[in-house]
Design an enzyme around this catalytic site. Structure first.
Site, PDB file in Angstrom:
ATOM      1  NE  ARG A 179     -39.785 -70.143 -99.426  1.00 14.75           N
ATOM      2  CZ  ARG A 179     -39.841 -68.897-100.004  1.00 14.75           C
ATOM      3  NH1 ARG A 179     -39.813 -68.279 -98.738  1.00 14.75           N
ATOM      4  NH2 ARG A 179     -39.793 -68.254-101.236  1.00 14.75           N
ATOM      5  CD  GLU A 228     -45.105 -70.826 -94.883  1.00 11.44           C
ATOM      6  OE1 GLU A 228     -44.205 -71.003 -94.372  1.00 11.44           O
ATOM      7  OE2 GLU A 228     -45.502 -69.997 -96.148  1.00 11.44           O
ATOM      8  CG  ASP A 253     -41.310 -65.349 -90.795  1.00 12.75           C
ATOM      9  OD1 ASP A 253     -42.412 -64.895 -90.749  1.00 12.75           O
ATOM     10  OD2 ASP A 253     -41.286 -65.052 -92.183  1.00 12.75           O
ATOM     11  CG  HIS A 294     -43.643 -66.498 -95.337  1.00 21.47           C
ATOM     12  ND1 HIS A 294     -43.741 -68.071 -96.350  1.00 21.47           N
ATOM     13  CD2 HIS A 294     -42.732 -66.012 -95.585  1.00 21.47           C
ATOM     14  CE1 HIS A 294     -42.987 -67.804 -97.088  1.00 21.47           C
ATOM     15  NE2 HIS A 294     -41.891 -66.600 -97.182  1.00 21.47           N
TER      16      HIS A 294
HETATM   17  P1  NAI Z   1     -29.470 -65.565-101.733  1.00 22.96           P
HETATM   18  O1  NAI Z   1     -29.537 -66.460-103.069  1.00 22.96           O
HETATM   19  O2  NAI Z   1     -29.343 -64.350-101.688  1.00 22.96           O
HETATM   20  O3  NAI Z   1     -28.718 -66.757-101.391  1.00 22.96           O
HETATM   21  C1  NAI Z   1     -29.018 -67.400-100.659  1.00 22.96           C
HETATM   22  C2  NAI Z   1     -27.641 -68.409-100.427  1.00 22.96           C
HETATM   23  O4  NAI Z   1     -27.801 -69.687-100.135  1.00 22.96           O
HETATM   24  C3  NAI Z   1     -26.706 -68.511-101.696  1.00 22.96           C
HETATM   25  O5  NAI Z   1     -25.380 -68.064-101.070  1.00 22.96           O
HETATM   26  C4  NAI Z   1     -26.588 -69.404-101.980  1.00 22.96           C
HETATM   27  O6  NAI Z   1     -25.456 -70.254-102.369  1.00 22.96           O
HETATM   28  C5  NAI Z   1     -26.575 -70.627-100.340  1.00 22.96           C
HETATM   29  N1  NAI Z   1     -27.030 -72.202-100.821  1.00 22.96           N
HETATM   30  C6  NAI Z   1     -27.483 -73.080-101.636  1.00 22.96           C
HETATM   31  N2  NAI Z   1     -28.020 -73.886-101.625  1.00 22.96           N
HETATM   32  C7  NAI Z   1     -27.421 -74.465-100.403  1.00 22.96           C
HETATM   33  C8  NAI Z   1     -27.138 -75.445 -99.558  1.00 22.96           C
HETATM   34  N3  NAI Z   1     -27.750 -76.248 -99.298  1.00 22.96           N
HETATM   35  N4  NAI Z   1     -26.543 -74.859 -97.815  1.00 22.96           N
HETATM   36  C9  NAI Z   1     -26.232 -73.851 -97.650  1.00 22.96           C
HETATM   37  N5  NAI Z   1     -26.470 -72.927 -98.792  1.00 22.96           N
HETATM   38  C10 NAI Z   1     -27.233 -72.760 -99.486  1.00 22.96           C
HETATM   39  O7  NAI Z   1     -31.044 -65.445-101.316  1.00 22.96           O
HETATM   40  P2  NAI Z   1     -31.508 -64.760 -99.906  1.00 22.96           P
HETATM   41  O8  NAI Z   1     -32.265 -63.397-101.263  1.00 22.96           O
HETATM   42  O9  NAI Z   1     -30.543 -64.211 -98.981  1.00 22.96           O
HETATM   43  O10 NAI Z   1     -32.564 -65.221 -99.535  1.00 22.96           O
HETATM   44  C11 NAI Z   1     -32.451 -66.668 -98.762  1.00 22.96           C
HETATM   45  C12 NAI Z   1     -33.832 -67.341 -98.778  1.00 22.96           C
HETATM   46  O11 NAI Z   1     -34.386 -66.681 -98.072  1.00 22.96           O
HETATM   47  C13 NAI Z   1     -34.733 -67.431 -99.598  1.00 22.96           C
HETATM   48  O12 NAI Z   1     -34.258 -68.601-100.359  1.00 22.96           O
HETATM   49  C14 NAI Z   1     -36.139 -67.992 -99.607  1.00 22.96           C
HETATM   50  O13 NAI Z   1     -36.192 -69.247 -99.054  1.00 22.96           O
HETATM   51  C15 NAI Z   1     -36.020 -66.981 -97.633  1.00 22.96           C
HETATM   52  N6  NAI Z   1     -36.791 -65.205 -98.489  1.00 22.96           N
HETATM   53  C16 NAI Z   1     -37.716 -65.626 -97.095  1.00 22.96           C
HETATM   54  C17 NAI Z   1     -38.288 -64.492 -96.946  1.00 22.96           C
HETATM   55  C18 NAI Z   1     -39.225 -64.405 -95.600  1.00 22.96           C
HETATM   56  O14 NAI Z   1     -40.447 -62.910 -96.018  1.00 22.96           O
HETATM   57  N7  NAI Z   1     -39.965 -64.811 -94.332  1.00 22.96           N
HETATM   58  C19 NAI Z   1     -38.131 -63.247 -98.188  1.00 22.96           C
HETATM   59  C20 NAI Z   1     -37.183 -63.854 -98.598  1.00 22.96           C
HETATM   60  C21 NAI Z   1     -36.435 -64.620 -99.241  1.00 22.96           C
END
Ligand code: NAI
Length: 337
Positions: free
Chosen positions: A231, A260, A255, A292
């Site tokens: 994000r 955005e 990305d 994105h």
């Molecule tokens: P997820 O929920 O599986 O993993 C997120 C991880 O971040 C968790 O392990 C959590 O403990 C960790 N986390 C929480 N607070 C944190 C902090 N302060 N510092 C470091 N790590 C922390 O989520 P997933 O599926 O891996 O997605 C991650 C992010 O990717 C989403 O939140 C979303 O913002 C982004 N995303 C972007 C897309 C795109 O098209 N550019 C598409 C899908 C997701």
């Protein structure tokens, strides 16, 4: 047939949702407008709303949807930082697609890194003009360098595996470390100090807003490459632009961008971009901005359409909502917000 309305529609969304809608018993009206407090009234007469990452689902939007009979919003994405859950509590259910293809996003993050490091974007433009010079195209071996991964959830863990495949030494920061994964965890400060490349894979929350700011950039190695597919507001973009101008940061693959919503997913090629930070970043030879698009693979789009409509069917069938995001939820395993 239940009638649902769909905001911020793009041609590729329609293709995949049309494929599944009859299977789940839905009639879908596709709106081009984004969902916000002005457009929420368009949901009158529908039984559900499908929304996306750059919709503005604040208290006013939620109240208008509620007043117009909407009781469920199905997010066709994983992230949900654009929703006011306090406002939605006890009024509107919110479901999402938590997991549609971590590979799509992780592979895009690596594509940004490889392009930036090996200057593929510059080489592509040069050879189109029959300029075969190699001046200014020097990269570095990824093998043996240190990759800092912030957030080792679904996407972060796939990215760790991809990075290991390149022979990178991976270190990671996550306040909730993965138990089964073979990952070396360090503090966030250590990660900033030791990494040659930093890739962000954590959600945007109050705690992670501007995680990468001037202070942390100063701690990083000179020439560090920063990749953000999570994000935009995880990074203070103004601080990033300054650090790129000062050659402290050696490259950025973005990305996502904190402002955005007004630009991404739209054709603005005839407009004057009024955002000087975005224009500044785009103008840098060592910055690549994609709009994105990290999620945009056939597999991901297919899963997004199927799971979104599955979530809605579960709601109308009065089944347990496995993918509900709850505020003050009391049931076990809920995605408490
Ligand atoms: P997820 O929920 O599986 O993993 C997120 C991880 O971040 C968790 O392990 C959590 O403990 C960790 N986390 C929480 N607070 C944190 C902090 N302060 N510092 C470091 N790590 C922390 O989520 P997933 O599926 O891996 O997605 C991650 C992010 O990717 C989403 O939140 C979303 O913002 C982004 N995303 C972007 C897309 C795109 O098209 N550019 C598409 C899908 C997701």
């Amino acid at each position: 047939m239940r009638r649902i309305c769909f905001y911020d529609t793009k041609q590729y969304d329609k293709l995949y949702f049309d494929y599944y809608k009859e299977k789940f018993g839905f009639e879908i009206d596709y709106f081009e407008s984004k969902l916000n407090s002005n457009t929420a009234v368009m949901a009158r007469g529908y039984e559900a709303v499908v929304a996306f990452v750059n919709d503005t689902i604040d208290a006013q939007t939620i109240d208008t949807l509620y007043d117009n009979g909407i009781r469920i919003i199905a997010m066709r994405c994983a992230g949900y930082n654009n929703i006011d859950f306090k406002a939605a509590f006890d009024k509107i259910h919110v479901v999402r697609v938590p997991d549609y293809s971590p590979y799509a996003v992780a592979e895009h993050a690596m594509a940004l890194l490889l392009t930036l490091n090996r200057k593929i974007h510059r080489a592509y433009n040069r050879t189109k003009e029959h300029n075969f010079s190699l001046n200014g195209l020097i990269g570095f071996d990824l093998h043996g360098k240190t990759m800092g991964v912030v957030g080792t959830g679904k996407i972060g863990r796939v990215f760790v595996d991809i990075s290991k495949g390149f022979g990178l030494n991976v270190i990671a920061y996550d306040p909730y470390p993965a138990e089964i994964a073979d990952i070396k965890y360090v503090s966030f400060d250590e990660l900033c100090e030791e990494s040659d490349i930093i890739s962000l894979h954590c959600p945007l929350t109050k705690e992670t807003r501007y995680l990468i700011d001037k202070k942390h950039i100063e701690r990083m190695k000179n020439g560090v490459i920063i990749i953000n597919t999570s994000r935009g507001a995880l990074i203070n973009s103004e601080a990033l632009l300054s650090a790129i101008k000062e050659e402290k940061v050696g490259g950025a693959g973005l990305d996502v961008y904190e402002e955005e919503t007004e630009f991404f997913y739209e054709d603005k090629s005839y407009s004057i971009i009024q955002d000087d930070i975005l224009s500044g970043l785009i103008s840098m030879p060592n910055v690549i901005v994609t709009s994105h698009q990290a999620f945009l693979t056939k597999e991901a789009l297919n899963n997004i359409a199927e799971i979104t409509l599955w979530n809605l069917k579960d709601y109308f069938d009065e089944n347990f909502l496995v993918n509900e995001i709850c505020y003050q939820c009391v049931r076990p395993n809920a995605n408490r917000h």
